[in-house]
Write an enzyme that holds these catalytic residues in place. Structure first.
Site, PDB file in Angstrom:
ATOM      1  N   ASN A   1      -5.470   3.838  10.890  1.00  0.00           N
ATOM      2  CA  ASN A   1      -4.666   2.730  11.409  1.00  0.00           C
ATOM      3  C   ASN A   1      -4.331   2.874  12.893  1.00  0.00           C
ATOM      4  O   ASN A   1      -3.870   1.918  13.506  1.00  0.00           O
ATOM      5  CB  ASN A   1      -3.370   2.595  10.595  1.00  0.00           C
ATOM      6  CG  ASN A   1      -2.703   3.920  10.350  1.00  0.00           C
ATOM      7  OD1 ASN A   1      -3.284   4.806   9.710  1.00  0.00           O
ATOM      8  ND2 ASN A   1      -1.510   4.100  10.857  1.00  0.00           N
TER       9      ASN A   1
ATOM     10  N   CYS B   1       4.082   3.840  13.623  1.00  0.00           N
ATOM     11  CA  CYS B   1       4.884   4.329  12.511  1.00  0.00           C
ATOM     12  C   CYS B   1       5.870   5.386  12.948  1.00  0.00           C
ATOM     13  O   CYS B   1       6.876   5.608  12.308  1.00  0.00           O
ATOM     14  CB  CYS B   1       3.980   4.899  11.424  1.00  0.00           C
ATOM     15  SG  CYS B   1       2.722   3.732  10.943  1.00  0.00           S
TER      16      CYS B   1
ATOM     17  N   HIS C   1      -0.931  -7.778   3.505  1.00  0.00           N
ATOM     18  CA  HIS C   1      -0.475  -8.265   4.814  1.00  0.00           C
ATOM     19  C   HIS C   1      -1.280  -7.718   5.989  1.00  0.00           C
ATOM     20  O   HIS C   1      -1.073  -8.137   7.126  1.00  0.00           O
ATOM     21  CB  HIS C   1       1.028  -8.011   5.006  1.00  0.00           C
ATOM     22  CG  HIS C   1       1.417  -6.607   5.344  1.00  0.00           C
ATOM     23  ND1 HIS C   1       1.605  -6.190   6.642  1.00  0.00           N
ATOM     24  CD2 HIS C   1       1.686  -5.530   4.567  1.00  0.00           C
ATOM     25  CE1 HIS C   1       1.986  -4.912   6.640  1.00  0.00           C
ATOM     26  NE2 HIS C   1       2.038  -4.498   5.395  1.00  0.00           N
TER      27      HIS C   1
ATOM     28  N   GLN D   1      -6.871  -0.551   6.090  1.00  0.00           N
ATOM     29  CA  GLN D   1      -7.332  -1.054   7.386  1.00  0.00           C
ATOM     30  C   GLN D   1      -8.762  -1.585   7.339  1.00  0.00           C
ATOM     31  O   GLN D   1      -9.145  -2.400   8.172  1.00  0.00           O
ATOM     32  CB  GLN D   1      -7.216   0.043   8.449  1.00  0.00           C
ATOM     33  CG  GLN D   1      -5.779   0.414   8.779  1.00  0.00           C
ATOM     34  CD  GLN D   1      -5.028  -0.692   9.497  1.00  0.00           C
ATOM     35  OE1 GLN D   1      -5.618  -1.614  10.071  1.00  0.00           O
ATOM     36  NE2 GLN D   1      -3.706  -0.620   9.466  1.00  0.00           N
TER      37      GLN D   1
ATOM     38  N   ALA E   1       0.811  -1.216   0.000  1.00  0.00           N
ATOM     39  CA  ALA E   1       0.000   0.000   0.000  1.00  0.00           C
ATOM     40  C   ALA E   1       0.844   1.265   0.000  1.00  0.00           C
ATOM     41  O   ALA E   1       0.388   2.311  -0.452  1.00  0.00           O
ATOM     42  CB  ALA E   1      -0.950  -0.006   1.182  1.00  0.00           C
ATOM     43  N   THR E   2       2.073   1.188   0.477  1.00  0.00           N
ATOM     44  CA  THR E   2       2.933   2.376   0.397  1.00  0.00           C
ATOM     45  C   THR E   2       3.119   2.746  -1.078  1.00  0.00           C
ATOM     46  O   THR E   2       2.959   3.911  -1.464  1.00  0.00           O
ATOM     47  CB  THR E   2       4.297   2.100   1.067  1.00  0.00           C
ATOM     48  OG1 THR E   2       4.056   1.821   2.449  1.00  0.00           O
ATOM     49  CG2 THR E   2       5.235   3.277   0.932  1.00  0.00           C
TER      50      THR E   2
ATOM     51  N   SER F   1      -3.627  -3.519   0.693  1.00  0.00           N
ATOM     52  CA  SER F   1      -2.419  -4.251   1.076  1.00  0.00           C
ATOM     53  C   SER F   1      -2.797  -5.636   1.571  1.00  0.00           C
ATOM     54  O   SER F   1      -3.743  -5.790   2.344  1.00  0.00           O
ATOM     55  CB  SER F   1      -1.677  -3.488   2.169  1.00  0.00           C
ATOM     56  OG  SER F   1      -0.494  -4.172   2.514  1.00  0.00           O
TER      57      SER F   1
HETATM   58  C1  LIG Z   1       0.116  -0.508   6.705  1.00  0.00           C
HETATM   59  C2  LIG Z   1      -0.517   0.648   6.034  1.00  0.00           C
HETATM   60  C3  LIG Z   1       0.002   1.167   4.838  1.00  0.00           C
HETATM   61  C4  LIG Z   1       1.275   0.641   4.208  1.00  0.00           C
HETATM   62  O1  LIG Z   1       1.044  -0.603   3.643  1.00  0.00           O
HETATM   63  P1  LIG Z   1       2.293  -1.525   3.179  1.00  0.00           P
HETATM   64  O2  LIG Z   1       1.650  -2.585   2.363  1.00  0.00           O
HETATM   65  O3  LIG Z   1       2.880  -2.039   4.459  1.00  0.00           O
HETATM   66  O4  LIG Z   1       3.234  -0.671   2.424  1.00  0.00           O
HETATM   67  C5  LIG Z   1      -0.653   2.199   4.231  1.00  0.00           C
HETATM   68  N1  LIG Z   1      -1.774   2.717   4.773  1.00  0.00           N
HETATM   69  C6  LIG Z   1      -2.298   2.259   5.923  1.00  0.00           C
HETATM   70  C7  LIG Z   1      -3.537   2.860   6.464  1.00  0.00           C
HETATM   71  C8  LIG Z   1      -1.684   1.219   6.595  1.00  0.00           C
HETATM   72  O5  LIG Z   1      -2.194   0.787   7.735  1.00  0.00           O
END
Ligand SMILES: *Cc1c(COP(=O)(O)O)cnc(C)c1O
Length: 389
Positions: free
Chosen positions: A151, A325, A201, A179, A71-72, A199
């Site tokens: 998050n 974070c 994970h 989330q 998601a990044t 994302s």
């Molecule tokens: C964890 C998270 C991300 C980043 O996701 P990754 O797949 O770890 O890069 C982005 N936005 C939110 C709201 C998150 O909780």
């Protein structure tokens, strides 16, 4: 055995997801872009099935899903890609004070290129007012980015109203739905979302795999941020992570099938934990709305208790303090700050993320431990210790 209760940071891979992934490392290892043999065709077939599954979870069509590394990357592609595509038409962007750093830092990078960014505030409950978003939109606004669920405090934003406004104004709406995905219903049509970051994970899939939903009708246009072989219809080059994508697809399928029973179970566990803690000690406050909130999220402040000290005292229980974070910096969470929580109470905050594999027994254990340790720390605090003359 340590107890994991930090599901906003990451989640374990569901064994059913792992099982689906395994053949794609060794047997069906082809490159999904290889068009000349069956190894490639089989990999491509699996990738396309996963695309269908992820699309189904958000009410999209498969052709609207672009695979990314997480998601990044999706946030970067959505925000920078849309801004740079439309930069000639307008250079104003709107977001909120509680977005993930992947969005805020992407916007900061754009600001250095000459874009203007308006950051709308949230109220004390951690919710954005859609009317404030409406007022922030100008004739030169090209993108509004508002996350679906936060998050840290788990608050769910009124995206349906915001989506009506952005559609009416002809401005693109990006939402980071990491989330909420698989936890609460999410539908791109109901929300009028144009770009959605996902994302794997955070929903019992593997790390390093994500997706960006890119609306086709009306078409959301983007400039690719990674150039190369023209994969993913030119939006994102790079050989696809086939096992990861297969795992993401299976994770999407599982969470869609189980959401209706899993969400109320998580909510009951969350409320059980909250009641255990709040009935066991006083001056414990909930950060963020309790009604517009993810079922598995609990974020509490313990007056006169140092959050970091409580984390250390609770060895064996994985939770987060302040912000996962930014905790390396020991700055109070910018999300709690934006909600008007004092620095002192922000420093005393703990985030619990209850997930699929947590049990009632674990919740009861954690509730007891929190009350015991936080009460002890508070007694030792110079702010609450009885005067000793
Ligand atoms: C964890 C998270 C991300 C980043 O996701 P990754 O797949 O770890 O890069 C982005 N936005 C939110 C709201 C998150 O909780």
């Amino acid at each position: 055995m340590p107890i994991y209760m930090d599901c906003h940071s990451t989640t374990p891979v569901d064994p059913r997801v792992l099982e689906a992934m395994l053949p794609f490392f060794t047997e069906t290892f082809g490159n999904a872009a290889s068009k000349s043999h069956s190894f490639g065709w089989k990999a491509e077939e699996a990738v396309e099935e996963a695309r269908e599954r992820v699309a189904r979870l958000i009410g999209a069509t498969a052709r609207e899903i672009v695979w990314t590394s997480g998601a990044t990357e999706s946030d970067n592609l959505a925000v920078k890609g849309a801004a740079r595509f439309h930069g000639a038409k307008g250079r104003h962007l709107v977001t909120t004070a509680i977005e993930h750093k992947a969005v805020l830092d992407s916007l900061a990078a754009l600001a250095r290129e000459g874009f203007e960014v308006t950051i709308v505030p949230v109220d004390g409950e951690g919710i954005v007012d859609p009317e404030v978003v409406r007022r922030a939109i100008r004739p030169d606004t090209v993108l509004v980015s508002v996350m679906h669920a936060n998050n840290e405090v788990g608050t769910i934003q009124p995206l349906e109203e915001i989506g009506r406004i952005t559609r009416e104004k002809g401005v693109l709406l990006h939402t980071d739905a990491v989330q909420s995905l698989g936890r609460i219903p999410f539908d791109v049509e109901a929300l009028n979302a144009d770009l959605v970051s996902l994302s794997a994970h955070k929903m019992y899939g593997p790390k390093g795999v994500g997706a960006l939903y890119v609306r086709r009708r009306p078409r959301a246009r983007l400039v690719a941020q990674i150039d190369g072989g023209g994969h993913e219809r030119g939006y994102r080059s790079g050989t696809l992570n086939v096992p990861g994508i297969v795992g993401f697809g299976r994770a999407a399928e599982l969470s869609q099938a189980e959401m209706a029973t899993e969400a109320p179970r998580l909510l009951a566990l969350r409320e059980r934990l909250r009641r255990a803690i709040q009935s066991g000690m006083d001056r414990v406050t909930v950060n963020g709305s309790l009604t517009h909130r993810l079922p598995g999220n609990l974020n509490l402040s313990f007056a006169h208790v140092e959050g970091e000290a409580l984390l250390i005292a609770m060895r064996g229980v994985a939770v987060s303090s302040g912000s996962a974070c930014t905790s390396a910096s020991l700055e109070p969470s910018y999300v709690l700050r934006a909600m008007g929580v004092s620095d002192e109470l922000a420093h005393s905050s703990i985030r619990f993320g209850i997930g699929r594999f947590n049990t009632e027994e674990e919740v009861d254990h954690v509730g007891r431990l929190v009350v015991e340790k936080a009460t002890r720390l508070r007694e030792m605090s110079p702010l609450t210790a009885p005067a000793t003359e």
